[in-house]
Motif scaffolding. Structure first.
Motif, short mmCIF file in Angstrom:
data_model
loop_
_atom_site.label_atom_id
_atom_site.label_comp_id
_atom_site.label_asym_id
_atom_site.label_seq_id
_atom_site.Cartn_x
_atom_site.Cartn_y
_atom_site.Cartn_z
N ALA A 427 -22.24 5.26 -17.15
CA ALA A 427 -21.90 4.87 -18.61
C ALA A 427 -20.98 3.63 -18.70
O ALA A 427 -20.57 3.22 -19.76
CB ALA A 427 -21.14 6.00 -19.33
N GLY A 428 -20.66 3.17 -17.44
CA GLY A 428 -19.72 1.95 -17.32
C GLY A 428 -18.57 2.22 -17.36
O GLY A 428 -18.13 3.23 -17.29
N PRO A 429 -17.56 1.16 -17.10
CA PRO A 429 -16.24 1.16 -17.09
C PRO A 429 -15.63 1.92 -18.01
O PRO A 429 -16.03 2.10 -19.21
CB PRO A 429 -15.49 -0.16 -16.64
N PRO A 430 -14.52 2.93 -17.88
CA PRO A 430 -13.80 3.64 -18.67
C PRO A 430 -13.76 3.06 -20.31
O PRO A 430 -14.18 3.61 -21.25
CB PRO A 430 -12.42 3.96 -18.43
N ALA A 431 -13.34 1.89 -20.50
CA ALA A 431 -13.19 1.58 -21.68
C ALA A 431 -14.14 1.10 -22.65
O ALA A 431 -14.09 1.45 -23.80
CB ALA A 431 -12.25 0.08 -21.48
N SER A 435 -13.69 5.72 -26.66
CA SER A 435 -12.38 5.87 -26.94
C SER A 435 -11.96 7.19 -26.57
O SER A 435 -10.53 7.32 -26.33
CB SER A 435 -12.14 5.54 -28.50
N ASP A 436 -12.72 8.13 -26.36
CA ASP A 436 -12.27 9.72 -25.98
C ASP A 436 -12.28 9.70 -24.34
O ASP A 436 -13.28 9.62 -23.71
CB ASP A 436 -13.42 10.66 -26.47
N ALA A 437 -11.08 10.02 -24.02
CA ALA A 437 -10.63 10.24 -22.51
C ALA A 437 -11.68 11.10 -21.92
O ALA A 437 -11.81 11.22 -20.68
CB ALA A 437 -8.98 10.25 -22.35
N PHE A 438 -11.76 12.14 -22.71
CA PHE A 438 -12.53 13.34 -22.15
C PHE A 438 -13.86 13.46 -22.34
O PHE A 438 -14.56 14.61 -22.45
CB PHE A 438 -11.70 14.67 -22.52
N ALA A 439 -14.51 12.25 -22.92
CA ALA A 439 -16.10 12.17 -23.00
C ALA A 439 -16.69 12.72 -21.82
O ALA A 439 -17.91 13.24 -22.17
CB ALA A 439 -16.48 10.84 -23.23
N ARG A 440 -16.41 12.51 -20.69
CA ARG A 440 -17.20 12.67 -19.58
C ARG A 440 -16.98 14.26 -19.16
O ARG A 440 -17.66 14.93 -18.36
CB ARG A 440 -16.63 11.91 -18.27
N CYS A 441 -16.24 14.79 -19.97
CA CYS A 441 -15.77 16.39 -19.57
C CYS A 441 -15.18 17.20 -20.76
O CYS A 441 -13.96 17.38 -20.78
CB CYS A 441 -15.05 16.47 -18.38
N PRO A 442 -15.80 17.39 -21.87
CA PRO A 442 -15.22 17.59 -23.22
C PRO A 442 -14.46 18.98 -22.83
O PRO A 442 -13.35 19.33 -23.55
CB PRO A 442 -16.43 17.95 -23.98
N ALA A 443 -15.02 19.95 -21.98
CA ALA A 443 -14.44 21.30 -21.96
C ALA A 443 -12.98 21.28 -21.35
O ALA A 443 -12.25 21.85 -21.58
CB ALA A 443 -14.90 22.26 -20.77
N LEU A 444 -12.43 20.14 -20.76
CA LEU A 444 -11.29 19.88 -20.13
C LEU A 444 -10.31 19.53 -21.05
O LEU A 444 -9.20 20.11 -20.90
CB LEU A 444 -11.24 18.62 -19.08
N GLU A 459 -5.26 7.84 -20.45
CA GLU A 459 -5.87 6.88 -19.48
C GLU A 459 -6.05 7.31 -18.25
O GLU A 459 -7.12 7.02 -17.71
CB GLU A 459 -4.97 5.53 -19.62
N GLY A 460 -5.06 7.83 -17.76
CA GLY A 460 -5.14 8.26 -16.38
C GLY A 460 -6.40 9.49 -16.13
O GLY A 460 -6.97 9.30 -15.00
N TRP A 461 -6.67 10.15 -17.04
CA TRP A 461 -7.72 11.09 -16.84
C TRP A 461 -9.04 10.66 -16.92
O TRP A 461 -9.97 10.58 -16.25
CB TRP A 461 -7.63 12.28 -18.11
N GLN A 462 -8.94 9.48 -18.01
CA GLN A 462 -10.34 8.65 -18.11
C GLN A 462 -10.78 7.95 -16.87
O GLN A 462 -11.79 8.17 -16.31
CB GLN A 462 -10.13 7.60 -19.43
N ALA A 463 -9.65 7.32 -16.11
CA ALA A 463 -9.86 6.74 -14.91
C ALA A 463 -10.53 7.76 -13.75
O ALA A 463 -11.30 7.55 -13.06
CB ALA A 463 -8.80 5.96 -14.37
N TRP A 464 -9.56 8.83 -13.77
CA TRP A 464 -9.91 9.86 -12.66
C TRP A 464 -11.43 10.27 -13.13
O TRP A 464 -11.94 10.37 -11.79
CB TRP A 464 -8.92 10.95 -12.74
N LEU A 465 -11.59 10.69 -13.87
CA LEU A 465 -13.07 11.32 -14.37
C LEU A 465 -14.21 10.50 -13.96
O LEU A 465 -15.14 10.66 -13.34
CB LEU A 465 -13.07 11.72 -15.81
N GLN A 466 -13.79 8.87 -14.20
CA GLN A 466 -14.90 7.95 -13.85
C GLN A 466 -14.81 8.01 -12.29
O GLN A 466 -16.03 7.96 -11.85
CB GLN A 466 -14.49 6.56 -14.37
N ARG A 467 -13.88 7.92 -11.53
CA ARG A 467 -13.74 7.88 -10.24
C ARG A 467 -14.71 9.25 -9.68
O ARG A 467 -15.63 9.27 -8.70
CB ARG A 467 -12.38 8.01 -9.83
N TYR A 468 -14.60 10.25 -10.36
CA TYR A 468 -15.11 11.64 -9.82
C TYR A 468 -16.62 11.54 -10.09
O TYR A 468 -17.49 11.81 -9.14
CB TYR A 468 -14.43 12.86 -10.65
N ALA A 469 -16.88 10.91 -11.28
CA ALA A 469 -18.46 10.69 -11.55
C ALA A 469 -19.07 10.06 -10.56
O ALA A 469 -20.19 9.98 -10.16
CB ALA A 469 -18.58 10.33 -12.97
#
Ligand code: AMP
Ligand code: MG
Length: 556
Positions: A427-431, A435-444, A459-469
């Motif tokens: 889905a591309g880089p976080p930004a 704008s939702d940091a938890f878009a990749r993991c709503p349950a979180l 921001e930290g969560w958004q970046a980490w979730l991107q790394r994880y994905a």
């Protein structure tokens, strides 16, 4: 009433076919105390003292484990019989039982504490089960022993419920542990000062019947070593290898190596098991709370459930034990280091049996290697990877740091991560994603205790979730296999401190429904159970600082 000798207790038979067979090898093969009965004393050159449980007025079976009963060959009729209830309360014995308390010392909070021993635990006997296993029955809270020092030998319902529920929950989580057959109310009050602040009050008494192949602890080896009783120490080590490590004993076969090699290999095995046990604690978020060497099982089983706790908001510095609040020696994140320190005390105790320290050091080194392997394996399982790569160690460390900084619930976070898909990486880089940091993991989004702290780390969560994905996108595991792997490593239900406390409060009023509901729930901690949503929720605010919910004392 004081039944200091087992002869004073009636012998009873169980109904039906149940007739457990006891063979009390520890009493037969290890040196014992010449004196019988509970007179408090120092016991030298002996590893046990005969002492009978002290009867209680009105025993009542409050809960029992059907899985444990089954392994012992006890059917429901036997379990519900008055005869067995009398035995499990310490009022009667089965044929072949020969009650005793064992003698051990220990390092408590880093200091040698001298003789401790089973102050309120009385072993009834070693059962040989139909499938050839050895299972020792031990009553906790059945009256004083020679090792009771200034205490009464009893246990309160509160701490007994905690031991009963947690030891069974740990088993079903897949963590090595002693088991609990039964919880019996005694009908007798026990006086305790819960917070040690000058407010003693009567509480209902109870007895738990614990079951394990062996209840030997590191402290059993330390006491004869400190006293210079080297022959007793050697007998104990030989006995332990022969009785408690039979596979290991047999593996030597006809090529029995010299004693020192045998002892060194066995010590390395103890280090291995201890490392695996502690790694499992870290996996599920369990904090033992009192990792004194007298509370370390030689079999690598979790033992002595006192002021333990479960991590809610991830915090490596958290200790549930109020007695430990100052030094935080037994905090969550220190458990691997403390286990290693305890193994060094065991090595020191065993050193009189060795010509030099190198083989013992090899065992300690083994601990480090096995722990690191187990930790990597757990990382892969918790994050759902086929295997743990070097970069994954940093990935989970950064996750832990984020969870800590933003007060994320440990259990709910890992369950939520199963929702992250490898596709999210495309889905591309976080930004640009959202704008939702938890878009990749709503349950979180719902797994945090403090939304302000969560948002501060967005921001930290958004970046980490991107790394994880992205990491998931590179992984070999197909989605179903990954989901199954994560669901089997990350429990949905754990014995949150406040849940145990609610069951305790109700049981104190005579309502056992919550105790039984929790026991049932925790038989399947990895499987979502309909109607049980409330057990898989964030800890409520009222429980944050409540005694019994986040603060536990040793008073039990
Ligand atoms: P713990 O901290 O519960 O592992 O106990 C440390 C030592 O104190 C062990 O020797 C226990 O047997 C003993 N102990 C704890 N509580 C009691 C009690 N109520 N009565 C007798 N001994 C106890
Ligand atoms: Mg203990």
């Amino acid at each position: 009433m004081n039944a200091s000798s087992a002869d004073a207790l009636p012998s009873v038979q169980l109904p039906g076919a149940a007739a457990p067979r006891f063979d009390n090898r520890l009493l037969a093969e290890l040196p014992g105390d010449a004196e019988t009965g509970p007179r408090r004393r120092e016991v030298r050159t002996a590893l046990w003292s005969r002492v009978a449980p002290e009867p209680v007025p009105a025993p009542r079976l409050l809960a029992w484990s059907r899985e444990v009963a089954e392994t012992l060959g006890l059917d429901e009729t036997a379990m519900r019989s008055d005869a067995l209830c009398e035995v499990l309360a310490g009022n009667a014995l089965l044929p072949g039982m020969d009650p005793f308390a064992s003698n051990y010392g220990g390092h408590q909070f880093g200091h040698w504490a001298g003789q401790l021993g089973d102050g309120r635990a009385i072993s009834l006997g070693e059962q040989l089960t139909a499938d050839g296993q050895r299972r020792e029955w031990q009553l906790k809270g059945a009256g004083p022993t020679p090792y009771a020092r200034f205490a009464d030998g009893r246990a309160v319902l509160r701490s007994s419920i905690r031991e009963f529920l947690c030891s069974e929950a740990m088993h079903h989580l897949g963590v090595p542990t002693t088991r609990a057959l039964s919880l019996v109310g005694t009908g007798e009050a026990v006086v305790r000062d819960v917070m040690y602040d000058g407010h003693p009050a009567p509480e209902p008494g109870a007895v738990v019947c614990r079951i394990a192949p062996s209840f030997l602890r590191f402290g059993h080896f330390e006491l004869p070593a400190v006293r210079g009783e080297t022959e007793v120490l050697r007998q104990l080590v030989d006995f332990t290898i022969a009785r408690d490590f039979p596979e290991f004993h047999a593996a030597f076969g006809p090529h029995t190596p010299d004693a020192e090699t045998r002892y060194a290999d066995w010590f390395a095995e103890v280090c291995t098991r201890t490392a695996r046990m502690v790694a499992e604690w870290m996996r599920v978020g369990f904090v033992h709370g009192v990792m004194n060497t007298d509370n370390m099982s030689i079999l690598g089983l979790t033992i002595d459930y006192g002021p333990y706790g479960w991590v809610d908001d991830y915090d490596p510095d958290w200790t549930p034990n109020t007695t430990d609040a100052q030094g935080r020696r037994y905090r969550f994140g220190w458990q691997p280091a403390v286990a290693r320190w305890n193994l060094m005390r065991l090595a020191q105790a065993l050193s009189p049996l060795f010509g030099d320290a190198a083989p013992l050091q090899a065992g300690i080194d083994r601990f480090g290697v096995v722990y690191a392997e187990a930790d990597r394996d757990i990382t892969a399982r918790k994050l759902g990877f086929a295997e743990c790569r070097d970069a994954d160690v940093a990935l989970i460390r950064d996750l832990h740091a984020l969870m800590h900084a933003s007060e994320a619930d440990m259990t709910l976070t890992f369950r939520a991560l199963a929702d992250v898909t490898p596709q999210a990486a495309q889905a591309g880089p976080p930004a640009e994603l959202s704008s939702d940091a938890f878009a990749r993991c709503p349950a979180l989004r719902a797994a945090f205790y403090d939304t302000a702290r969560r948002d501060a780390q967005a921001e930290g969560w958004q970046a980490w979730l991107q790394r994880y994905a992205m990491r998931l996108a590179e992984d070999a595991l197909p989605p179903e296999a990954r989901a199954a792997r994560m669901a089997a490593a990350n429990p949905l239900y754990v014995l949150r401190n406040y849940l145990a406390q609610q069951a305790i409060d109700l049981a104190g009023q005579g309502d056992l429904s919550e105790l039984h509901a929790l026991q049932e729930l925790l038989r399947q901690p990895y499987t979502a159970q309909p109607g049980c949503e409330r057990f898989a929720a964030l800890r409520p605010d009222w429980a944050r600082e409540r005694v019994g919910c986040s603060m536990l004392s040793c008073s039990s």
